[in-house]
Design a protein around this motif. Structure first.
Motif, mmCIF file in Angstrom:
data_model
loop_
_atom_site.group_PDB
_atom_site.id
_atom_site.type_symbol
_atom_site.label_atom_id
_atom_site.label_comp_id
_atom_site.label_asym_id
_atom_site.label_seq_id
_atom_site.Cartn_x
_atom_site.Cartn_y
_atom_site.Cartn_z
ATOM 1 N N GLU A 121 -145.655 -14.304 43.830
ATOM 2 C CA GLU A 121 -145.829 -14.370 42.378
ATOM 3 C C GLU A 121 -144.524 -13.917 41.738
ATOM 4 O O GLU A 121 -144.015 -12.841 42.046
ATOM 5 C CB GLU A 121 -146.961 -13.456 41.919
ATOM 6 C CG GLU A 121 -148.322 -13.863 42.428
ATOM 7 C CD GLU A 121 -149.411 -12.897 41.988
ATOM 8 O OE1 GLU A 121 -149.122 -11.702 41.776
ATOM 9 O OE2 GLU A 121 -150.556 -13.344 41.852
ATOM 10 N N ARG A 122 -143.987 -14.764 40.856
ATOM 11 C CA ARG A 122 -142.746 -14.441 40.146
ATOM 12 C C ARG A 122 -142.944 -14.800 38.683
ATOM 13 O O ARG A 122 -143.128 -15.967 38.345
ATOM 14 C CB ARG A 122 -141.583 -15.226 40.744
ATOM 15 C CG ARG A 122 -140.249 -14.946 40.086
ATOM 16 C CD ARG A 122 -139.097 -15.676 40.773
ATOM 17 N NE ARG A 122 -139.007 -15.244 42.160
ATOM 18 C CZ ARG A 122 -138.779 -16.073 43.178
ATOM 19 N NH1 ARG A 122 -138.612 -17.369 42.966
ATOM 20 N NH2 ARG A 122 -138.719 -15.613 44.411
ATOM 21 N N ASP A 123 -142.925 -13.794 37.836
ATOM 22 C CA ASP A 123 -143.174 -13.989 36.409
ATOM 23 C C ASP A 123 -144.503 -14.718 36.240
ATOM 24 O O ASP A 123 -145.517 -14.229 36.692
ATOM 25 C CB ASP A 123 -142.008 -14.738 35.745
ATOM 26 C CG ASP A 123 -140.694 -13.972 35.848
ATOM 27 O OD1 ASP A 123 -140.722 -12.733 35.700
ATOM 28 O OD2 ASP A 123 -139.652 -14.610 36.104
ATOM 29 N N ASP A 124 -144.478 -15.913 35.651
ATOM 30 C CA ASP A 124 -145.715 -16.670 35.437
ATOM 31 C C ASP A 124 -145.935 -17.741 36.496
ATOM 32 O O ASP A 124 -146.845 -18.549 36.383
ATOM 33 C CB ASP A 124 -145.696 -17.328 34.051
ATOM 34 C CG ASP A 124 -145.765 -16.303 32.936
ATOM 35 O OD1 ASP A 124 -146.308 -15.214 33.165
ATOM 36 O OD2 ASP A 124 -145.270 -16.601 31.832
ATOM 37 N N GLU A 125 -145.100 -17.759 37.532
ATOM 38 C CA GLU A 125 -145.211 -18.772 38.575
ATOM 39 C C GLU A 125 -145.808 -18.187 39.849
ATOM 40 O O GLU A 125 -145.611 -17.015 40.151
ATOM 41 C CB GLU A 125 -143.834 -19.344 38.924
ATOM 42 C CG GLU A 125 -143.202 -20.193 37.845
ATOM 43 C CD GLU A 125 -141.899 -20.794 38.333
ATOM 44 O OE1 GLU A 125 -141.960 -21.825 39.026
ATOM 45 O OE2 GLU A 125 -140.853 -20.215 38.029
ATOM 46 N N VAL A 126 -146.521 -19.032 40.581
ATOM 47 C CA VAL A 126 -147.035 -18.650 41.888
ATOM 48 C C VAL A 126 -146.564 -19.701 42.885
ATOM 49 O O VAL A 126 -146.764 -20.891 42.688
ATOM 50 C CB VAL A 126 -148.583 -18.580 41.897
ATOM 51 C CG1 VAL A 126 -149.090 -18.296 43.304
ATOM 52 C CG2 VAL A 126 -149.071 -17.513 40.932
ATOM 53 N N PHE A 127 -145.902 -19.236 43.942
ATOM 54 C CA PHE A 127 -145.455 -20.120 45.013
ATOM 55 C C PHE A 127 -146.423 -19.942 46.178
ATOM 56 O O PHE A 127 -146.344 -18.973 46.924
ATOM 57 C CB PHE A 127 -144.023 -19.775 45.440
ATOM 58 C CG PHE A 127 -143.041 -19.807 44.295
ATOM 59 C CD1 PHE A 127 -142.497 -21.009 43.879
ATOM 60 C CD2 PHE A 127 -142.690 -18.651 43.624
ATOM 61 C CE1 PHE A 127 -141.599 -21.059 42.818
ATOM 62 C CE2 PHE A 127 -141.800 -18.683 42.562
ATOM 63 C CZ PHE A 127 -141.253 -19.889 42.160
ATOM 64 N N ALA A 128 -147.383 -20.883 46.280
ATOM 65 C CA ALA A 128 -148.397 -20.807 47.324
ATOM 66 C C ALA A 128 -147.831 -21.335 48.629
ATOM 67 O O ALA A 128 -147.009 -22.253 48.633
ATOM 68 C CB ALA A 128 -149.625 -21.615 46.917
ATOM 69 N N SER A 129 -148.269 -20.770 49.736
ATOM 70 C CA SER A 129 -147.815 -21.161 51.070
ATOM 71 C C SER A 129 -146.293 -21.274 51.133
ATOM 72 O O SER A 129 -145.750 -22.322 51.473
ATOM 73 C CB SER A 129 -148.451 -22.498 51.484
ATOM 74 O OG SER A 129 -149.845 -22.405 51.460
#
Length: 161
Positions: A121-129
Protein backbone atom coordinates in the motif's frame (compact mmCIF):
# COMPACT_ATOMS: atom_id res chain seq x y z
CA UNK A 1 -6.04 26.15 5.33
CA UNK A 2 -7.33 29.67 4.94
CA UNK A 3 -9.38 31.38 7.66
CA UNK A 4 -11.16 34.67 7.07
CA UNK A 5 -12.10 36.85 10.04
CA UNK A 6 -14.54 39.75 10.07
CA UNK A 7 -16.17 41.92 12.72
CA UNK A 8 -19.92 41.83 13.14
CA UNK A 9 -20.67 45.15 14.91
CA UNK A 10 -23.00 44.65 17.84
CA UNK A 11 -22.89 40.85 17.38
CA UNK A 12 -19.28 39.60 17.65
CA UNK A 13 -16.90 37.98 15.13
CA UNK A 14 -17.31 35.77 12.10
CA UNK A 15 -14.70 33.23 10.99
CA UNK A 16 -14.89 31.39 7.68
CA UNK A 17 -12.76 28.30 7.05
CA UNK A 18 -12.19 27.00 3.51
CA UNK A 19 -12.86 23.25 3.53
CA UNK A 20 -11.04 22.36 0.30
CA UNK A 21 -14.11 21.34 -1.71
CA UNK A 22 -15.18 24.92 -2.42
CA UNK A 23 -17.42 25.08 0.64
CA UNK A 24 -16.80 27.01 3.84
CA UNK A 25 -17.49 26.44 7.50
CA UNK A 26 -18.78 29.68 9.01
CA UNK A 27 -18.53 30.22 12.78
CA UNK A 28 -20.24 33.23 14.35
CA UNK A 29 -19.06 33.97 17.89
CA UNK A 30 -21.51 36.28 19.64
CA UNK A 31 -20.39 38.80 22.26
CA UNK A 32 -22.32 36.63 24.75
CA UNK A 33 -20.09 33.63 23.91
CA UNK A 34 -22.76 31.69 22.01
CA UNK A 35 -21.48 30.07 18.79
CA UNK A 36 -23.47 29.44 15.64
CA UNK A 37 -21.99 27.13 13.01
CA UNK A 38 -23.03 27.29 9.36
CA UNK A 39 -21.98 25.60 6.14
CA UNK A 40 -21.83 27.59 2.92
CA UNK A 41 -21.68 25.24 -0.11
CA UNK A 42 -20.06 27.89 -2.34
CA UNK A 43 -19.47 31.63 -2.37
CA UNK A 44 -22.74 32.34 -4.22
CA UNK A 45 -24.99 30.25 -1.93
CA UNK A 46 -26.70 31.08 1.32
CA UNK A 47 -25.31 29.52 4.48
CA UNK A 48 -27.17 26.65 6.12
CA UNK A 49 -27.19 26.68 9.93
CA UNK A 50 -25.83 23.41 11.27
CA UNK A 51 -26.02 24.00 15.03
CA UNK A 52 -25.37 26.41 17.87
CA UNK A 53 -23.75 25.92 21.26
CA UNK A 54 -22.94 27.77 24.45
CA UNK A 55 -19.53 29.26 25.15
CA UNK A 56 -18.69 26.51 27.64
CA UNK A 57 -19.72 23.70 25.30
CA UNK A 58 -17.82 25.31 22.40
CA UNK A 59 -14.66 25.45 24.50
CA UNK A 60 -15.03 21.79 25.53
CA UNK A 61 -15.59 20.68 21.93
CA UNK A 62 -12.66 22.84 20.81
CA UNK A 63 -10.43 21.12 23.34
CA UNK A 64 -11.46 17.74 21.97
CA UNK A 65 -10.84 18.82 18.38
CA UNK A 66 -7.47 20.24 19.38
CA UNK A 67 -6.40 16.81 20.61
CA UNK A 68 -5.90 17.70 24.27
CA UNK A 69 -7.48 14.42 25.44
CA UNK A 70 -6.37 12.01 22.74
CA UNK A 71 -3.58 12.04 20.19
CA UNK A 72 -4.13 9.47 17.40
CA UNK A 73 -1.14 7.17 17.01
CA UNK A 74 -0.38 5.24 13.86
CA UNK A 75 0.54 1.72 14.83
CA UNK A 76 3.52 0.06 13.23
CA UNK A 77 1.77 -3.26 12.64
CA UNK A 78 -1.81 -4.50 12.39
CA UNK A 79 -2.49 -8.23 12.61
CA UNK A 80 -5.42 -10.40 11.52
CA UNK A 81 -5.52 -14.07 12.45
CA UNK A 82 -6.66 -16.38 9.64
CA UNK A 83 -6.34 -19.68 11.46
CA UNK A 84 -4.60 -21.19 14.42
CA UNK A 85 -1.17 -19.97 13.36
CA UNK A 86 -1.62 -18.06 10.09
CA UNK A 87 -1.78 -14.29 10.21
CA UNK A 88 -2.23 -11.41 7.85
CA UNK A 89 -0.24 -8.39 8.99
CA UNK A 90 0.19 -4.79 7.82
CA UNK A 91 3.74 -3.56 8.45
CA UNK A 92 4.66 0.11 7.99
CA UNK A 93 8.04 0.97 6.42
CA UNK A 94 9.67 4.00 8.06
CA UNK A 95 12.21 6.19 6.30
CA UNK A 96 15.04 4.73 8.37
CA UNK A 97 14.09 1.13 7.58
CA UNK A 98 16.90 -0.81 5.88
CA UNK A 99 14.31 -2.01 3.33
CA UNK A 100 13.38 1.50 2.14
CA UNK A 101 14.69 1.86 -1.42
CA UNK A 102 15.18 -1.86 -2.04
CA UNK A 103 13.10 -4.18 -4.21
CA UNK A 104 11.21 -7.13 -2.75
CA UNK A 105 13.76 -9.45 -4.39
CA UNK A 106 16.67 -7.52 -2.84
CA UNK A 107 14.99 -7.58 0.58
CA UNK A 108 14.83 -11.38 0.47
CA UNK A 109 11.96 -11.23 2.98
CA UNK A 110 10.45 -14.61 2.07
CA UNK A 111 13.75 -16.50 2.47
CA UNK A 112 14.71 -14.58 5.63
CA UNK A 113 11.35 -14.88 7.41
CA UNK A 114 9.16 -17.46 5.66
CA UNK A 115 6.34 -14.91 5.18
CA UNK A 116 5.13 -13.49 1.86
CA UNK A 117 4.29 -9.91 0.88
CA UNK A 118 0.91 -10.12 -0.85
CA UNK A 119 0.37 -6.38 -1.37
CA UNK A 120 2.09 -3.02 -1.01
CA UNK A 121 0.00 0.00 0.00
CA UNK A 122 1.45 3.35 -1.08
CA UNK A 123 -0.58 6.50 -0.49
CA UNK A 124 -3.93 5.77 -2.18
CA UNK A 125 -2.61 2.92 -4.35
CA UNK A 126 -2.47 -0.79 -3.64
CA UNK A 127 -0.08 -3.03 -5.56
CA UNK A 128 -1.60 -6.51 -5.25
CA UNK A 129 0.59 -9.58 -5.79
CA UNK A 130 3.76 -7.51 -6.16
CA UNK A 131 6.67 -9.01 -8.08
CA UNK A 132 10.28 -9.12 -7.01
CA UNK A 133 10.99 -5.91 -8.93
CA UNK A 134 8.53 -3.92 -6.78
CA UNK A 135 10.48 -1.21 -4.96
CA UNK A 136 9.77 -0.70 -1.26
CA UNK A 137 9.58 2.98 -0.35
CA UNK A 138 9.52 4.81 2.97
CA UNK A 139 5.89 5.29 3.95
CA UNK A 140 4.75 2.05 2.30
CA UNK A 141 2.72 -0.52 4.18
CA UNK A 142 3.51 -4.14 3.40
CA UNK A 143 0.63 -6.60 3.64
CA UNK A 144 2.21 -9.87 4.75
CA UNK A 145 0.84 -13.40 5.20
CA UNK A 146 2.48 -16.31 6.97
CA UNK A 147 2.91 -18.13 10.24
CA UNK A 148 2.56 -15.84 13.26
CA UNK A 149 6.29 -16.01 14.09
CA UNK A 150 7.26 -15.35 10.47
CA UNK A 151 5.09 -12.22 10.35
CA UNK A 152 6.68 -11.01 13.60
CA UNK A 153 10.09 -11.55 11.97
CA UNK A 154 9.00 -9.40 9.00
CA UNK A 155 8.08 -6.55 11.35
CA UNK A 156 11.46 -6.83 13.10
CA UNK A 157 13.29 -7.13 9.76
CA UNK A 158 11.54 -4.02 8.40
CA UNK A 159 12.53 -2.12 11.56
CA UNK A 160 16.15 -3.22 11.11
CA UNK A 161 16.33 -5.50 14.15
Amino acid sequence: MTVYESDLPGVGKKHEVELGDGSRLVIVTHNTGKREVYRRPDRDSDSEKLFEMSDQLARQVGTLLEGAYFQPVQTQAIETRLGDNTTLEWVHVDEDSPLAGTTLAESDLRRETGASVIAVERDDEVFASPGGDTRIEAGDTLVVIGQKDACKQVAAYVEGE
